[in-house]
Design a protein around this motif. Structure first.
Motif, short mmCIF file in Angstrom:
data_model
loop_
_atom_site.label_atom_id
_atom_site.label_comp_id
_atom_site.label_asym_id
_atom_site.label_seq_id
_atom_site.Cartn_x
_atom_site.Cartn_y
_atom_site.Cartn_z
N SER A 269 0.83 -1.12 0.02
CA SER A 269 0.20 -0.14 -0.03
C SER A 269 0.79 1.15 0.07
O SER A 269 0.55 2.17 -0.40
CB SER A 269 -0.88 -0.14 1.28
N LEU A 270 2.28 1.06 0.48
CA LEU A 270 3.02 2.34 0.49
C LEU A 270 3.50 2.48 -0.92
O LEU A 270 3.45 3.63 -1.48
CB LEU A 270 4.38 1.95 1.43
N LEU A 271 3.37 1.53 -1.77
CA LEU A 271 3.81 1.64 -3.18
C LEU A 271 2.43 2.61 -3.85
O LEU A 271 2.78 3.58 -4.53
CB LEU A 271 4.09 0.35 -4.05
N ASN B 59 -5.03 -7.60 -12.22
CA ASN B 59 -5.94 -7.90 -11.07
C ASN B 59 -7.16 -6.69 -10.99
O ASN B 59 -7.00 -5.70 -11.53
CB ASN B 59 -4.98 -7.71 -9.86
N GLU B 60 -8.20 -7.33 -10.39
CA GLU B 60 -9.25 -6.44 -9.96
C GLU B 60 -8.63 -5.32 -8.68
O GLU B 60 -7.70 -6.08 -8.03
CB GLU B 60 -10.43 -7.18 -9.86
N GLY B 61 -9.42 -4.46 -8.51
CA GLY B 61 -9.31 -3.84 -7.10
C GLY B 61 -8.17 -2.47 -7.20
O GLY B 61 -7.94 -2.20 -8.32
N LYS B 62 -8.60 -1.62 -6.15
CA LYS B 62 -7.88 -0.19 -6.49
C LYS B 62 -6.44 -0.28 -6.38
O LYS B 62 -5.78 -1.08 -5.78
CB LYS B 62 -8.55 0.47 -5.21
N SER B 63 -5.86 0.43 -7.37
CA SER B 63 -4.49 0.35 -7.39
C SER B 63 -4.11 1.99 -7.93
O SER B 63 -4.81 2.68 -7.95
CB SER B 63 -3.79 -0.44 -8.36
N TYR B 64 -2.90 2.21 -8.13
CA TYR B 64 -2.51 3.27 -8.90
C TYR B 64 -3.24 3.63 -10.15
O TYR B 64 -3.12 4.85 -10.92
CB TYR B 64 -0.91 3.49 -8.86
N ARG B 276 13.49 5.03 6.78
CA ARG B 276 12.44 5.34 5.94
C ARG B 276 12.13 4.23 4.78
O ARG B 276 12.93 3.93 4.29
CB ARG B 276 12.68 6.57 5.51
N MET B 277 10.85 3.79 4.74
CA MET B 277 10.52 3.17 3.28
C MET B 277 9.47 3.75 2.70
O MET B 277 8.41 4.13 3.31
CB MET B 277 10.02 1.56 4.03
N GLU B 278 9.53 3.90 1.63
CA GLU B 278 8.46 4.85 0.77
C GLU B 278 8.33 4.35 -0.55
O GLU B 278 9.29 3.85 -1.32
CB GLU B 278 9.56 6.27 0.89
N GLY B 279 6.91 4.27 -0.95
CA GLY B 279 6.65 3.94 -2.29
C GLY B 279 6.70 4.77 -3.42
O GLY B 279 6.70 6.32 -3.02
N MET B 280 6.81 4.44 -4.53
CA MET B 280 6.85 5.55 -5.85
C MET B 280 6.18 4.73 -6.88
O MET B 280 6.11 3.82 -7.17
CB MET B 280 8.42 5.74 -5.96
N VAL B 281 5.69 5.71 -7.77
CA VAL B 281 5.07 5.39 -8.81
C VAL B 281 5.47 6.47 -9.93
O VAL B 281 5.29 7.80 -9.71
CB VAL B 281 3.41 5.49 -8.84
N VAL B 282 5.92 6.11 -11.13
CA VAL B 282 6.68 6.82 -11.86
C VAL B 282 5.99 7.98 -12.59
O VAL B 282 6.52 9.00 -12.60
CB VAL B 282 7.42 5.99 -12.91
N PHE B 283 4.43 7.78 -12.78
CA PHE B 283 3.84 8.63 -13.13
C PHE B 283 3.74 9.98 -12.66
O PHE B 283 3.54 11.12 -13.26
CB PHE B 283 2.35 8.03 -13.40
#
Lengths: 340, 340
Positions: A269-271, B59-64, B276-283
């Motif tokens: 979920s962090l991603l 997959n189904e379900g909420k994502s980015y 620290r652990m942090e997620g990233m999405v390139v968009f």
């Protein structure tokens, strides 16, 4: 001149615990008190702070602070009064705070960082172990520096009726946030909402944490201050917002595990949410404690915040009193009263 | 005038996979091509990017990003050439990149963000799907914005011979870091060190990840760029330094799980190390892609970085080629060549 104390009762670590600490982990010793050396002071311990972190200090292995050695007096923070002094900086009758250990008397020099004077007119002595002590400092710096809440955001805090959680929620309210606690049982939840002014509190003993988060955090979760780990951390991860901040302050649900620690299965979920999970250790902010003490004592005096302690009397009761932290019995900051 | 294409072969999502995708999840359709409308262009797809993230889109379900619908052409980024145009902005023969999908021809309008012109003189067309495409952008922004490495620090990256990992490590070298890869098998490890200039590479198929980290990261780990999750994430968590940054970019070890995701059991290392652990999405960085493309293409031209692609020919081979991502077979960026 009053009679000076001759002996000192102490709890020493006898063996490292596996799971919850038991009586076998402790040795109650009685030591004669040596005369003071030049530059030393002797402090009669009045109140000791009992904290979840103590469980970690009993383990071997690398951590943010060295483990308590076998045979050593158990580490604990406390407040007390100077009963003898050969230091120009402290007089008999001064109230002081420090890492006194689980014992009746602390003796040592007064080099910087060892002792700090405290003013009982600003707040009660137990409050100096709570909102103005380590739990308060942990709450204040963890929330403001790592959580960085903004007005209007939703802040969730677990162990909300505990020492750290209580202050986290109250500071977040001062900052204009919606504050939702998670605590065990209706009494704690009522206290958190009615006495401390949280917007809502979820009773994890009722089980429906996910439903509670959905109900009470309709705009999602922006900041989560985690004191517990385990399934509550996972439930909150499933509800975080974009750019959410999770403060990892502790994981009391995992400290006495004999099985491996349960990692947060929902960490991805962090991603999805570009969110952050970050650990904090209060000692990093030591040079700024006075700033936080000034701000928090101001709130206390103005009646905008409360400090609540669960005070248990008697050094002898230390082993069983400590367990209250891990079975969910304590209500507010757990404090051991060592002397009147 | 050359003959215009009449039909379009497409892979559509037929059913959502459980675990690894199989042939049953796909439908190969052949659709007639309708005449262009005003403002539209038609692109012949030349190369398609095959990426681990595609598994999530199934997959189904909420994502980015919204899931690919059942019956929809499978989403994929690609490069191609304009073969028909009723848009003033694009001419026949222009090379373009976009989310063309797994098909021979893409048809659509040219509103901003749909198509970007690419220059085959700057780098080969497959390199525009690799170091100058999404994987490169992911590597560049994830490393520099979330990982924030400083010269002299140690950067570890998993899936080091994969599209993202390759560029993460090479950019970190440009920044003056010690770079340690984690990859599967001696060939990939040799490539990463000898061709790409990493300082070391740990072969996770040999099993001793912890020992490898200890040996090759004698000063600990300051930045970990995680593409895999699972036990490798846990092994690195055990070696992080104070104030370390963990970039959560993906978790390929977990994407095809039918069991619950394995959370990082060592996550409390974040607490001990104030990490620290942090997620990233390139968009999120789309408006700054041109900056990164300029910098990375400069390194390419100067011979300071390399782009390596694993090119498989034939649209028909899509279902089986995709699986190379998940069985560790691909070596460099996996690219499907759809036409010459």
């Amino acid at each position: 001149m009053t009679t000076l104390p001759q002996t000192n009762q102490q709890f020493r670590l006898a063996a490292r615990p596996v799971g919850l600490p038991t009586a076998d982990n402790w040795q109650l010793a009685s030591e004669p008190l040596a005369p003071l050396l030049e530059g030393e002071v002797r402090v009669q311990v009045l109140y000791l702070s009992l904290d979840p972190a103590m469980r970690g200090w009993m383990n071997e292995g690398k951590s943010y602070i060295r483990p308590v050695a076998i045979g050593e007096v158990m580490r604990a923070g406390g407040v007390g009064v100077v009963v003898e002094s050969k230091s120009p900086d402290f007089a008999v009758g001064d109230h002081v705070g420090g890492a006194f250990g689980v014992q009746q008397f602390w003796t040592g020099d007064t080099k910087p960082g060892q002792l700090n004077k405290i003013d009982p007119r600003v707040a009660s002595l137990p409050a100096w172990l709570n909102i103005l002590g380590m739990p308060g400092m942990t709450a204040y710096f963890g929330l403001t520096e790592i959580g960085q809440p903004r007005a209007g955001e939703t802040v969730v805090v677990s162990a909300a009726a505990g020492a750290v959680g209580m202050t986290v929620g109250q500071v977040a309210k001062q900052l204009g946030c919606r504050v939702v606690g998670i605590a065990g049982g209706p009494d704690k939840c009522r206290f958190v909402v009615e006495e401390l002014g949280f917007d809502a509190c979820i009773d994890y003993k009722e089980g429906a944490i996910a439903a509670g988060l959905k109900q009470h955090c309709p705009q999602g979760v922006d900041v989560y201050f985690d004191n517990v780990g385990g399934e509550i951390l996972d439930a909150v991860l499933a509800r975080i917002n974009l750019k959410a901040r999770i403060v990892i302050c502790g994981a009391i649900s995992q400290y006495n595990n004999t099985a491996p620690v349960r990692g947060p299965a929902n960490y991805l979920s962090l991603l999805v949410n570009r969110a952050r999970m970050e650990g904090m250790v209060v000692f990093d902010y030591a040079d700024r404690y006075p700033v936080a003490v000034a701000e928090l004592s101001g709130y206390l005096k103005q009646g905008r915040m409360k400090s609540k302690e669960d005070i248990v009397a008697g050094l002898d009761s230390f082993p069983e009193t400590l367990l209250k932290l891990f079975n969910g019995q304590n209500f507010g900051k757990l404090v051991l009263q060592v002397a009147q």
